[in-house]
Structures are given as C-alpha cells and as structure tokens.
Scaffold this motif. Structure first.
Motif, PDB file in Angstrom:
ATOM      1  N   VAL A  43      -7.868   0.060 -15.595  1.00 26.73           N
ATOM      2  CA  VAL A  43      -7.602   1.050 -14.551  1.00 26.73           C
ATOM      3  C   VAL A  43      -8.847   1.218 -13.697  1.00 26.73           C
ATOM      4  O   VAL A  43      -9.938   1.467 -14.218  1.00 26.73           O
ATOM      5  N   GLN A  44      -8.677   1.070 -12.383  1.00 22.03           N
ATOM      6  CA  GLN A  44      -9.787   1.288 -11.462  1.00 22.03           C
ATOM      7  C   GLN A  44      -9.737   2.684 -10.858  1.00 22.03           C
ATOM      8  O   GLN A  44     -10.762   3.278 -10.578  1.00 22.03           O
ATOM      9  N   HIS A  45      -8.513   3.185 -10.661  1.00 20.31           N
ATOM     10  CA  HIS A  45      -8.332   4.525 -10.086  1.00 20.31           C
ATOM     11  C   HIS A  45      -6.915   4.987 -10.393  1.00 20.31           C
ATOM     12  O   HIS A  45      -5.982   4.194 -10.351  1.00 20.31           O
ATOM     13  N   GLN A  46      -6.761   6.277 -10.685  1.00 16.24           N
ATOM     14  CA  GLN A  46      -5.426   6.818 -10.898  1.00 16.24           C
ATOM     15  C   GLN A  46      -5.404   8.273 -10.451  1.00 16.24           C
ATOM     16  O   GLN A  46      -6.303   9.050 -10.788  1.00 16.24           O
ATOM     17  N   SER A  47      -4.370   8.623  -9.664  1.00 12.10           N
ATOM     18  CA  SER A  47      -4.152  10.009  -9.241  1.00 12.10           C
ATOM     19  C   SER A  47      -2.661  10.304  -9.398  1.00 12.10           C
ATOM     20  O   SER A  47      -1.906   9.459  -9.869  1.00 12.10           O
ATOM     21  N   ALA A  48      -2.248  11.469  -8.986  1.00 16.46           N
ATOM     22  CA  ALA A  48      -0.840  11.852  -9.142  1.00 16.46           C
ATOM     23  C   ALA A  48       0.099  10.987  -8.312  1.00 16.46           C
ATOM     24  O   ALA A  48       1.261  10.812  -8.674  1.00 16.46           O
ATOM     25  N   ARG A  49      -0.364  10.422  -7.213  1.00 18.63           N
ATOM     26  CA  ARG A  49       0.508   9.670  -6.322  1.00 18.63           C
ATOM     27  C   ARG A  49       0.196   8.175  -6.221  1.00 18.63           C
ATOM     28  O   ARG A  49       0.988   7.397  -5.708  1.00 18.63           O
ATOM     29  N   ARG A  50      -0.955   7.768  -6.718  1.00 19.31           N
ATOM     30  CA  ARG A  50      -1.381   6.369  -6.572  1.00 19.31           C
ATOM     31  C   ARG A  50      -2.183   5.916  -7.789  1.00 19.31           C
ATOM     32  O   ARG A  50      -2.720   6.725  -8.521  1.00 19.31           O
ATOM     33  N   ALA A  51      -2.274   4.615  -7.920  1.00 28.69           N
ATOM     34  CA  ALA A  51      -3.149   4.031  -8.947  1.00 28.69           C
ATOM     35  C   ALA A  51      -3.578   2.654  -8.462  1.00 28.69           C
ATOM     36  O   ALA A  51      -2.916   2.039  -7.615  1.00 28.69           O
ATOM     37  N   ARG A  52      -4.670   2.198  -8.975  1.00 28.74           N
ATOM     38  CA  ARG A  52      -5.150   0.837  -8.704  1.00 28.74           C
ATOM     39  C   ARG A  52      -5.630   0.297 -10.046  1.00 28.74           C
ATOM     40  O   ARG A  52      -6.393   0.959 -10.753  1.00 28.74           O
ATOM     41  N   TYR A  53      -5.136  -0.891 -10.400  1.00 31.88           N
ATOM     42  CA  TYR A  53      -5.503  -1.461 -11.690  1.00 31.88           C
ATOM     43  C   TYR A  53      -5.520  -2.976 -11.618  1.00 31.88           C
ATOM     44  O   TYR A  53      -4.921  -3.588 -10.739  1.00 31.88           O
ATOM     45  N   VAL A  54      -6.224  -3.565 -12.575  1.00 34.27           N
ATOM     46  CA  VAL A  54      -6.292  -5.018 -12.731  1.00 34.27           C
ATOM     47  C   VAL A  54      -5.385  -5.387 -13.893  1.00 34.27           C
ATOM     48  O   VAL A  54      -5.377  -4.718 -14.926  1.00 34.27           O
ATOM     49  N   GLN A  55      -4.607  -6.441 -13.708  1.00 35.49           N
ATOM     50  CA  GLN A  55      -3.760  -6.954 -14.785  1.00 35.49           C
ATOM     51  C   GLN A  55      -4.038  -8.435 -14.951  1.00 35.49           C
ATOM     52  O   GLN A  55      -4.088  -9.176 -13.973  1.00 35.49           O
ATOM     53  N   GLU A  56      -4.215  -8.842 -16.196  1.00 31.13           N
ATOM     54  CA  GLU A  56      -4.382 -10.260 -16.513  1.00 31.13           C
ATOM     55  C   GLU A  56      -3.272 -10.674 -17.464  1.00 31.13           C
ATOM     56  O   GLU A  56      -2.940  -9.938 -18.397  1.00 31.13           O
ATOM     57  N   VAL A  57      -2.701 -11.846 -17.215  1.00 29.11           N
ATOM     58  CA  VAL A  57      -1.608 -12.365 -18.035  1.00 29.11           C
ATOM     59  C   VAL A  57      -1.631 -13.897 -17.948  1.00 29.11           C
ATOM     60  O   VAL A  57      -2.162 -14.461 -16.994  1.00 29.11           O
ATOM     61  N   ARG A  58      -1.031 -14.538 -18.924  1.00 22.80           N
ATOM     62  CA  ARG A  58      -0.829 -15.993 -18.894  1.00 22.80           C
ATOM     63  C   ARG A  58       0.645 -16.237 -18.628  1.00 22.80           C
ATOM     64  O   ARG A  58       1.494 -15.759 -19.364  1.00 22.80           O
ATOM     65  N   LEU A  59       0.953 -16.984 -17.585  1.00 25.19           N
ATOM     66  CA  LEU A  59       2.331 -17.314 -17.241  1.00 25.19           C
ATOM     67  C   LEU A  59       2.394 -18.808 -16.966  1.00 25.19           C
ATOM     68  O   LEU A  59       1.631 -19.319 -16.147  1.00 25.19           O
ATOM     69  N   LEU A  60       3.271 -19.496 -17.685  1.00 27.78           N
ATOM     70  CA  LEU A  60       3.377 -20.955 -17.597  1.00 27.78           C
ATOM     71  C   LEU A  60       2.030 -21.625 -17.876  1.00 27.78           C
ATOM     72  O   LEU A  60       1.661 -22.611 -17.253  1.00 27.78           O
ATOM     73  N   GLY A  61       1.285 -21.034 -18.806  1.00 28.65           N
ATOM     74  CA  GLY A  61       0.010 -21.607 -19.204  1.00 28.65           C
ATOM     75  C   GLY A  61      -1.129 -21.369 -18.234  1.00 28.65           C
ATOM     76  O   GLY A  61      -2.237 -21.849 -18.436  1.00 28.65           O
ATOM     77  N   ILE A  62      -0.883 -20.611 -17.177  1.00 32.10           N
ATOM     78  CA  ILE A  62      -1.896 -20.350 -16.165  1.00 32.10           C
ATOM     79  C   ILE A  62      -2.357 -18.898 -16.284  1.00 32.10           C
ATOM     80  O   ILE A  62      -1.535 -17.980 -16.285  1.00 32.10           O
ATOM     81  N   ARG A  63      -3.666 -18.702 -16.388  1.00 30.63           N
ATOM     82  CA  ARG A  63      -4.216 -17.346 -16.428  1.00 30.63           C
ATOM     83  C   ARG A  63      -4.117 -16.745 -15.031  1.00 30.63           C
ATOM     84  O   ARG A  63      -4.581 -17.336 -14.057  1.00 30.63           O
ATOM     85  N   GLN A  64      -3.478 -15.591 -14.959  1.00 35.40           N
ATOM     86  CA  GLN A  64      -3.297 -14.929 -13.673  1.00 35.40           C
ATOM     87  C   GLN A  64      -3.964 -13.568 -13.699  1.00 35.40           C
ATOM     88  O   GLN A  64      -3.736 -12.781 -14.617  1.00 35.40           O
ATOM     89  N   ARG A  65      -4.767 -13.304 -12.709  1.00 36.55           N
ATOM     90  CA  ARG A  65      -5.453 -12.015 -12.577  1.00 36.55           C
ATOM     91  C   ARG A  65      -5.063 -11.435 -11.225  1.00 36.55           C
ATOM     92  O   ARG A  65      -5.184 -12.102 -10.203  1.00 36.55           O
TER      93      ARG A  65
END
Length: 167
Positions: A43-65
């Motif tokens: 989580v980079q920022h979170q308020s009652a109406r908005r948020a900003r976050y980083v998500q990392e996942v592997r999909l089809l063997g490719i690391r996605q950020r």
C-alpha cells in the motif's frame, strides 16, 4: 488502438453486504492475513475514497508488477486501474449487491478484469490469456469467499478507511 482481454465472474458470498464490501477494500487485511498467497501487495496510500498500491503476480510464467489506483464509486462499486507497469491501462472492477439465496442473506460480487493485449500477437494470445485470467480470478474470489465465510473477516474500526464507509 489497444485491445483488451476481458473476463467477468459473479460469486455469491454468505456474508452481509457491508462486511463483503469492507473486506474487498481492506488492503491491509489482505496483506496481514495473506488472503491471496500468489499476490504481493504494498500500500502506497489509502483514504476513504481512494487508494494507491503495488501488486505483483506471476501470470503465464511472467512476473507482472503494476501500480494501481483505486476509486470507490458512488453506488458502492470499486475500480482499480493500472497506472504504471505491465498491465498499464487495465482494470479490475468490483460491484456488490445484497442477495438472498435459499432464505440466507448474502452478497453478490461481480468482478470484471480488463487487461491490455500486447500489440500484434495479442489477438492470437487473447483466448489463452482469458483462460488464464479466469483461472486466477476464480482462485482469488474463492480465497476472498473463504476469508469471509470460514475465517470470519471482521470489519475494522474507524482506524482504516473501507469501501463500506465510502459508499
């Protein structure tokens, strides 16, 4: 012109609408409880109406950020849009509605994922990508359902903003 792979799924969860909305919006809970073991959130920022976050996942063997910006809709929906990273321009959209099934109160959750296709080869990969997105989406929704129905997610105190408070 960007083309997208799009997958939509509806799931009924045996929990009250405000609790479900709150759980889906609660990024800190998802991190602390490791609700989605294949996903990594920051989580980079979170308020009652908005948020900003980083998500990392592997999909089809490719690391996605991706860096996502979250907005809560007036009707109680939630949209996460990738503003930076592998899926820039893609989105996750969540809609919630109270629904009774077999005399049991619950919540219908509709999730729509739109991810941009790579230029040129994207059209050829679209069916494969959509199958993989659906597989990962079904697993993620099952993890949220388990968290709500089995673990028994508890709505946080006013210390953390939630979708239920924003609606």
């Amino acid at each position: 012109m960007t083309r997208f792979a799009e997958v939509r799924h509806e799931e009924w969860i045996a929990a009250d609408l405000p609790i479900v909305k709150s759980q889906f919006a609660d990024l800190e809970h998802h991190i602390q409880a490791n609700v989605h073991p294949k996903l990594h959130f920051e989580v980079q920022h979170q308020s009652a109406r908005r948020a900003r976050y980083v998500q990392e996942v592997r999909l089809l063997g490719i690391r996605q950020r991706d860096v996502f910006e979250r907005e809560f809709g007036a009707g109680g929906s939630m949209t996460d849009t990738s503003v930076e990273g592998f899926n820039k321009g893609g989105s996750l959209h969540f809609e919630f509605g109270a629904e009774t099934r077999e005399a049991r109160a619950g919540t219908r959750v509709t999730v729509t994922i739109r991810l941009p296709l790579p230029p040129v080869v994207g059209v050829l990969l679209k069916p494969l990508l959509e199958r993989q997105i659906r597989k990962e989406l079904l697993a993620a929704v099952a993890e949220d359902k388990y968290d709500l129905e089995v673990r028994g997610y508890r709505r946080p105190e006013a210390a953390r903003p939630t979708l239920a408070q924003a609606a």
